[in-house]
Design an enzyme around this catalytic site. Structure first.
Site, PDB file in Angstrom:
ATOM      1  CB  THR A 130      -5.420   6.361  -2.883  1.00  0.00           C
ATOM      2  OG1 THR A 130      -6.307   5.375  -3.400  1.00  0.00           O
ATOM      3  CG2 THR A 130      -5.506   6.346  -1.379  1.00  0.00           C
ATOM      4  CD  GLU A 162      -3.138  -0.669   0.152  1.00  0.00           C
ATOM      5  OE1 GLU A 162      -2.818  -0.157  -0.937  1.00  0.00           O
ATOM      6  OE2 GLU A 162      -4.305  -0.962   0.435  1.00  0.00           O
TER       7      GLU A 162
HETATM    8  N1  HSE Z   1      -8.922   4.410   3.747  1.00  0.00           N
HETATM    9  C1  HSE Z   1      -8.282   4.709   2.499  1.00  0.00           C
HETATM   10  C2  HSE Z   1      -8.743   6.088   2.040  1.00  0.00           C
HETATM   11  C3  HSE Z   1      -8.655   3.681   1.486  1.00  0.00           C
HETATM   12  O1  HSE Z   1      -9.941   6.338   2.078  1.00  0.00           O
HETATM   13  O2  HSE Z   1      -7.896   6.888   1.660  1.00  0.00           O
HETATM   14  C4  HSE Z   1      -8.001   3.896   0.151  1.00  0.00           C
HETATM   15  O3  HSE Z   1      -8.353   2.843  -0.697  1.00  0.00           O
END
Ligand code: HSE
Length: 307
Positions: A181, A129
């Site tokens: 993201t 990640e």
């Molecule tokens: N929790 C993370 C976000 C997930 O919302 O940025 C990203 O896939």
């Protein structure tokens, strides 16, 4: 010792509206297919069969980053060849990077007959990640590995809780725009007002209680986000309409899947989930944005071994 293992690594929905970075669930579809084989060549070789032109340099690849972290703790590891057929589009908000990272560490640990704990696997997969978005978060990785609905109580130290999984049908619409993201995190405010925090933790507690008690009304009422959604939803054309019409069609509730642009809705039964899909399609047909939809279910097992 087996020479080859093949797995299905599922898509996941992180946040579950109010639980930013701490809640997530796995779905039956879509999923990536990953094949890990022992190789005569030392080191790690990665092959992508999909169309997404992802790098195959191990340290820069999401699956590779996770595997390299794991292999540091494996004595005399043999050469490995990993073939990835990615069906979860990167940048969709459906946990594409988590499927690669979690799938890679799960497949390798099984193939190499390692006895890592679930927490170890989450820790290794988080390196993937980090390669993907620059931030270690476990809310996609954990449901991908364990299945069902999961809570990350803490990542330092790792403390993960598998929650009760009631019967849930999930409708997803993926408008064909890309939201990174890293960008979707960048735009968030760093501070939260106390009154909003109070509402948010009420909803998180309500949602967890709703899952545990299988109280669908409570689940529906708790699917509310006063902190992240008002900011991120601006990046997703049609968001408010999809949400309103999906609820009219009978959905319990829903919101942005992970960091978007996909939107998900939870329903109690499959028929409702199909009506919700029609409502979602209507919105994007009207707006004129290409989309893909899925009507799927909660995946209670997570990663599945095919052979
Ligand atoms: N929790 C993370 C976000 C997930 O919302 O940025 C990203 O896939």
């Amino acid at each position: 010792m087996k020479h080859k293992i093949q797995i299905k690594s599922p898509a996941t929905i992180a946040n579950l509206v109010c639980g930013f970075d701490i809640l997530g669930l796995a779905v039956e579809e879509p999923y990536d297919i990953m094949t890990m084989e022992l190789s005569d060549q030392p080191g790690l070789e990665i092959i992508h069969l999909d169309e997404y032109q992802l790098t195959t340099i191990p340290a820069e690849n999401v699956a590779g980053g996770a595997l390299l972290a794991m292999l540091e703790d494996v004595k005399d590891a043999p050469g490995l060849k990993l073939t990835i057929d990615k069906k979860i589009k990167p940048g969709s908000g459906l946990g594409s990077s988590a499927a690669s990272a979690a799938g890679a560490v799960m497949a390798a640990s099984k193939l190499l007959q390692q006895t890592f704990t679930e927490e170890d696997l989450v820790r290794y997969a988080m390196f993937g990640e980090k390669v993907a978005s620059g931030v270690k978060h476990a809310d996609n990785i954990t449901p991908c590995l364990l299945g069902g609905i999961t809570l990350i109580r803490s990542i330092l130290p790792i403390d993960i809780v598998k929650l009760n999984s009631p019967e849930l049908h999930i409708t997803i619409v993926h408008p064909q725009i890309e939201v990174k993201t890293s960008d979707a995190r960048q735009i968030l405010k760093k501070e939260v007002q106390l009154k909003n925090a109070i509402k948010q933790w009420g909803n998180i507690a309500g949602l967890v209680a709703g899952f545990m008690k299988e109280d669908y009304d409570l689940i529906g009422r708790s699917l509310e986000d006063v902190i992240i959604e008002p900011i991120r939803s601006i990046l997703i054309p049609g968001f408010d309409e999809v949400k309103a019409l999906s609820k009219e069609a009978g959905a319990l509730g829903g919101g942005i899947s992970g960091s978007g642009p996909s939107i998900f809705m939870l329903s109690k039964d499959k028929n409702t989930a199909i009506h919700v899909e029609t409502a979602m399609k209507d919105v994007y047909n009207r707006i004129g944005i290409d989309y893909k939809t899925y009507v799927t279910r909660l995946n209670k097992e997570g990663i599945k071994i095919i052979e």
